[in-house]
Design an enzyme around this catalytic site. Structure first.
Site, mmCIF file in Angstrom:
data_model
loop_
_atom_site.group_PDB
_atom_site.id
_atom_site.type_symbol
_atom_site.label_atom_id
_atom_site.label_comp_id
_atom_site.label_asym_id
_atom_site.label_seq_id
_atom_site.Cartn_x
_atom_site.Cartn_y
_atom_site.Cartn_z
ATOM 1 N N HIS A 18 0.846 -1.195 0.000
ATOM 2 C CA HIS A 18 0.000 0.000 0.000
ATOM 3 C C HIS A 18 0.887 1.254 0.000
ATOM 4 O O HIS A 18 2.124 1.164 0.021
ATOM 5 C CB HIS A 18 -1.003 -0.008 1.158
ATOM 6 N N HIS A 21 3.795 1.525 2.563
ATOM 7 C CA HIS A 21 5.017 0.807 2.175
ATOM 8 C C HIS A 21 5.754 1.609 1.102
ATOM 9 O O HIS A 21 6.980 1.704 1.102
ATOM 10 C CB HIS A 21 4.698 -0.575 1.577
ATOM 11 N N CYS A 125 0.945 -10.518 19.959
ATOM 12 C CA CYS A 125 0.177 -9.848 18.894
ATOM 13 C C CYS A 125 0.751 -10.305 17.563
ATOM 14 O O CYS A 125 1.930 -10.064 17.279
ATOM 15 C CB CYS A 125 0.272 -8.330 19.018
ATOM 16 N N CYS A 128 2.044 -7.365 15.294
ATOM 17 C CA CYS A 128 3.404 -6.873 15.599
ATOM 18 C C CYS A 128 4.422 -7.997 15.502
ATOM 19 O O CYS A 128 5.611 -7.737 15.452
ATOM 20 C CB CYS A 128 3.496 -6.332 17.017
ATOM 21 N N CYS A 143 -4.030 -4.486 21.282
ATOM 22 C CA CYS A 143 -2.734 -3.956 20.848
ATOM 23 C C CYS A 143 -2.977 -2.542 20.328
ATOM 24 O O CYS A 143 -3.858 -2.342 19.479
ATOM 25 C CB CYS A 143 -2.159 -4.840 19.736
ATOM 26 N N HIS A 146 -2.508 -2.396 16.339
ATOM 27 C CA HIS A 146 -3.345 -3.205 15.439
ATOM 28 C C HIS A 146 -4.797 -3.319 15.901
ATOM 29 O O HIS A 146 -5.625 -3.879 15.194
ATOM 30 C CB HIS A 146 -2.721 -4.595 15.265
ATOM 31 N N LYS A 297 -6.147 7.470 9.625
ATOM 32 C CA LYS A 297 -5.256 6.319 9.579
ATOM 33 C C LYS A 297 -5.772 5.377 8.482
ATOM 34 O O LYS A 297 -6.981 5.196 8.330
ATOM 35 C CB LYS A 297 -5.283 5.614 10.948
ATOM 36 N N LYS A 300 -8.220 -1.195 6.554
ATOM 37 C CA LYS A 300 -9.140 -1.944 5.692
ATOM 38 C C LYS A 300 -10.579 -1.623 6.068
ATOM 39 O O LYS A 300 -11.430 -1.469 5.207
ATOM 40 C CB LYS A 300 -8.883 -3.441 5.852
HETATM 41 N N1 MSP Z 1 8.282 -6.976 8.481
HETATM 42 C C1 MSP Z 1 8.413 -5.904 9.378
HETATM 43 C C2 MSP Z 1 9.725 -5.166 9.175
HETATM 44 C C3 MSP Z 1 10.947 -6.026 9.333
HETATM 45 S S1 MSP Z 1 12.406 -5.094 9.014
HETATM 46 C C4 MSP Z 1 13.632 -6.132 9.441
HETATM 47 C C5 MSP Z 1 7.256 -4.909 9.151
HETATM 48 N N2 MSP Z 1 6.612 -5.023 7.991
HETATM 49 S S2 MSP Z 1 5.358 -4.109 7.545
HETATM 50 O O1 MSP Z 1 4.954 -4.595 6.256
HETATM 51 O O2 MSP Z 1 4.372 -4.094 8.577
HETATM 52 O O3 MSP Z 1 5.901 -2.657 7.432
HETATM 53 C C6 MSP Z 1 6.981 -2.380 6.559
HETATM 54 C C7 MSP Z 1 7.374 -0.910 6.642
HETATM 55 O O4 MSP Z 1 6.292 -0.124 6.145
HETATM 56 C C8 MSP Z 1 7.645 -0.471 8.082
HETATM 57 O O5 MSP Z 1 8.798 0.337 8.143
HETATM 58 C C9 MSP Z 1 6.414 0.341 8.419
HETATM 59 O O6 MSP Z 1 6.654 1.379 9.327
HETATM 60 C C10 MSP Z 1 6.056 0.917 7.057
HETATM 61 N N3 MSP Z 1 4.650 1.322 7.005
HETATM 62 C C11 MSP Z 1 3.549 0.527 7.087
HETATM 63 N N4 MSP Z 1 2.444 1.332 7.046
HETATM 64 C C12 MSP Z 1 2.816 2.633 6.934
HETATM 65 C C13 MSP Z 1 2.154 3.852 6.770
HETATM 66 N N5 MSP Z 1 0.843 3.974 6.777
HETATM 67 N N6 MSP Z 1 2.931 4.963 6.563
HETATM 68 C C14 MSP Z 1 4.299 4.884 6.464
HETATM 69 N N7 MSP Z 1 4.944 3.756 6.636
HETATM 70 C C15 MSP Z 1 4.247 2.626 6.999
HETATM 71 O O7 MSP Z 1 7.039 -4.078 10.002
#
Ligand code: MSP
Length: 521
Positions: A18, A21, A125, A128, A143, A146, A297, A300
């Site tokens: 999304h 990411h 969780c 997390c 949590c 989440h 925020k 889904k």
């Molecule tokens: N798998 C773990 C990270 C392991 S690193 C050794 C994880 N994955 S995640 O898919 O949940 O998130 C990946 C990255 O995307 C994280 O740095 C997270 O902060 C970032 N983001 C997820 N949602 C976000 C937003 N809405 N805004 C900005 N970044 C966000 O955590």
């Protein structure tokens, strides 16, 4: 600086990527492209594929965990391609070489005496992928990140002596004020360190099967965060016995770019694992803020999750440049940002089309109109603006040294605005009317020199626009920042009428709000 090694967080593949990411990958790509204008860069990204979350999702979707991972890892790769995220390497934690080295890392920690077996009961969780303390939950026992009830887990598993490294980590954070960026986050981490305990670093196979087996103990899988964090070294060839030359060249990493929600794992757990392995710590951990959608925020249940490419599709954009620029400038360093269609349109129209694109277009058009596109020797003169432009290069570099991406962009647009003012103040059209040809030519050439610098500075954010600008200016975009001068425009014919084209077209108003609507479908 003889190399720059930077990494992103590796994304969970329980769903498709999304815009959140994407925000992180765009920021990291911009940092990578900027530093590639200064040194050799290695940019690592990838996917985090083990753990209970993936195990559960694959079951719900009637697939094997590996099938789910393969399907979604591909979606992440495609999204980064569409956004011109030009990584050097993509690691998947299900890659064979990674799994083998993670097993060896775990074994080394056991041999070191830092891992012990312990019966444990705690609240886990799956969002997390970690145990939570009761005091961290919301009033309803959820949590806080989440908004889900954690699961009570009773297991015998392996524990890592995190407490053994507490003092060393506190000392490191205090002695290296730029270890955690932005620095306001360091206090949060120091507070969390106050009450840390040893952590569980394996899960019983009776509960979690989708993970890397603990060597010599087939009943346990390695905790997903040890597995995931290790990617930063396994990807470049770390091995407990015989690390590769690439590893020796690149480690320690210059920066791990991550979201603020996973700072604890990167600034407490990861340093502790590295200290236990007798390895140096990364130089910086840059925790960016979160992206909200129309100030809410993303979730889904709200139906406001935006895919990384939705904005490009809805605004029918050939290149991701405008979206990259908007995302990168959506928040000051480390603060939360927001996406809204209306704001996106307004900002990129103002900065990229009106200020930057028009300036180049108007100037080149005047050069063609008054001088048939030719630069005469007498047009090449020194200008006060040159000093300002080369000063901006230094300021931008300094912002990047502190991962201030939005702040650096503001400087670049500041230079463009100043150059626009120079054009207005010197009115080359009036000079032409008065037949002051040399003065008119000097003004136009000065602007074109500045635009060479601008194309170089804007390249990390908008690589396609920058390439088009450089092409029309006959400027070599591979020039390192240190080698930039204000003597790039060659005497002679620069451009013909047919070769001039707008580098960025204004976004038509009819597109406004389309993204939000389509994402809710
Ligand atoms: N798998 C773990 C990270 C392991 S690193 C050794 C994880 N994955 S995640 O898919 O949940 O998130 C990946 C990255 O995307 C994280 O740095 C997270 O902060 C970032 N983001 C997820 N949602 C976000 C937003 N809405 N805004 C900005 N970044 C966000 O955590």
């Amino acid at each position: 600086m003889d190399k720059f090694y930077l990494t992103t967080a590796i994304d969970y593949v329980n769903g498709a990527p999304h815009i959140g990411h994407a925000y992180e990958k765009i920021l990291t790509d911009i940092i990578a492209r900027h530093f590639s204008q200064r040194t050799e860069v290695f940019f690592l990204t990838g996917t985090d594929e083990h753990g209970i979350k993936i195990q559960k999702t694959s079951k719900e979707q009637g697939m094997t965990p590996k099938e789910l991972c393969d399907m979604n890892a591909e979606k992440f790769k495609q999204a980064w391609k569409a956004l011109d995220v030009d990584y050097t390497k993509f690691i998947r934690t299900t890659d064979d070489y990674h799994e083998k080295v993670v097993q060896k890392i775990f074994k080394k920690l056991v041999e070191k005496g830092d891992i012990y077996k312990h019966s444990y009961e705690g609240l886990y969780c799956s969002g997390c992928e970690c145990f939570l303390n009761e005091k961290d939950l919301t009033e309803d026992g959820l949590c806080p990140d989440h908004l889900k009830k954690p699961e009570l887990v009773k297991e015998e598993n392996y524990f890592f002596k995190l407490t053994k490294y507490k003092d060393a980590i506190i000392k490191h954070i205090k002695e290296n004020p730029d270890f955690i960026v932005p620095s306001f986050r360091a206090n949060e981490v120091l507070n969390q360190l106050e009450d840390i305990q040893d952590i569980s670093v394996s899960r019983a196979k009776t509960n979690v099967q989708w993970g890397i087996d603990v060597l010599d103990d087939p009943d346990q899988v390695i905790y997903v965060w040890i597995d995931a964090l290790s990617n930063y070294i396994t990807a470049i060839g770390y091995d407990t016995e015989n690390p590769s030359d690439l590893y020796k060249k690149l480690w320690p990493a210059d920066v791990h770019v991550i979201g603020k929600d996973i700072l604890k794992f990167h600034s407490i757990y990861w340093p502790a694992f590295l200290l236990a392995l007798d390895l140096p710590l990364p130089k910086h951990i840059f925790a960016h803020g979160w992206i909200t959608i129309d100030e809410s925020k993303m979730s889904k249940s709200l139906g406001n999750v935006i895919s990384p490419t939705a904005v490009l599709e809805n605004f029918e954009m050939e290149y991701p440049d405008a979206f990259r620029y908007y995302m990168a400038t959506s928040a000051p360093c480390g603060k939360d940002g927001n996406y809204s269609d209306a704001d996106f349109k307004e900002k990129v129209n103002a900065h990229l089309a009106n200020s930057m694109g028009n300036l180049l277009n108007r100037t080149l058009s005047m050069l063609v109109k008054y001088f048939d596109g030719e630069i005469k020797p007498e047009f090449k003169e020194q200008s006060d603006l040159f000093k300002k432009a080369l000063g901006t290069v230094k300021v931008v570099e300094n912002h990047f040294n502190h991962f201030e991406i939005a702040e650096a962009a503001q400087e670049i647009i500041g230079l463009v605005d100043m150059t626009n003012k120079y054009v207005t103040d010197n009115a080359p059209w009036t000079l032409a009317k008065e037949e002051k040809w040399t003065e008119c030519g000097i003004v136009l050439t000065t602007v074109l020199e500045i635009m060479c610098i601008v194309s170089s500075l804007i390249y990390p954010y908008c690589p396609n626009i920058a390439k088009e600008m450089a092409k029309q200016l006959s400027f070599n975009l591979d020039t390192k920042l240190d080698d930039l001068t204000c003597d790039n425009i060659k005497v002679g014919k620069l451009i013909s009428k047919e070769e001039i084209k707008p580098v960025f077209l204004r976004i038509d108003s009819e597109f406004a709000d389309k993204t939000a609507k389509s994402s809710k479908k």
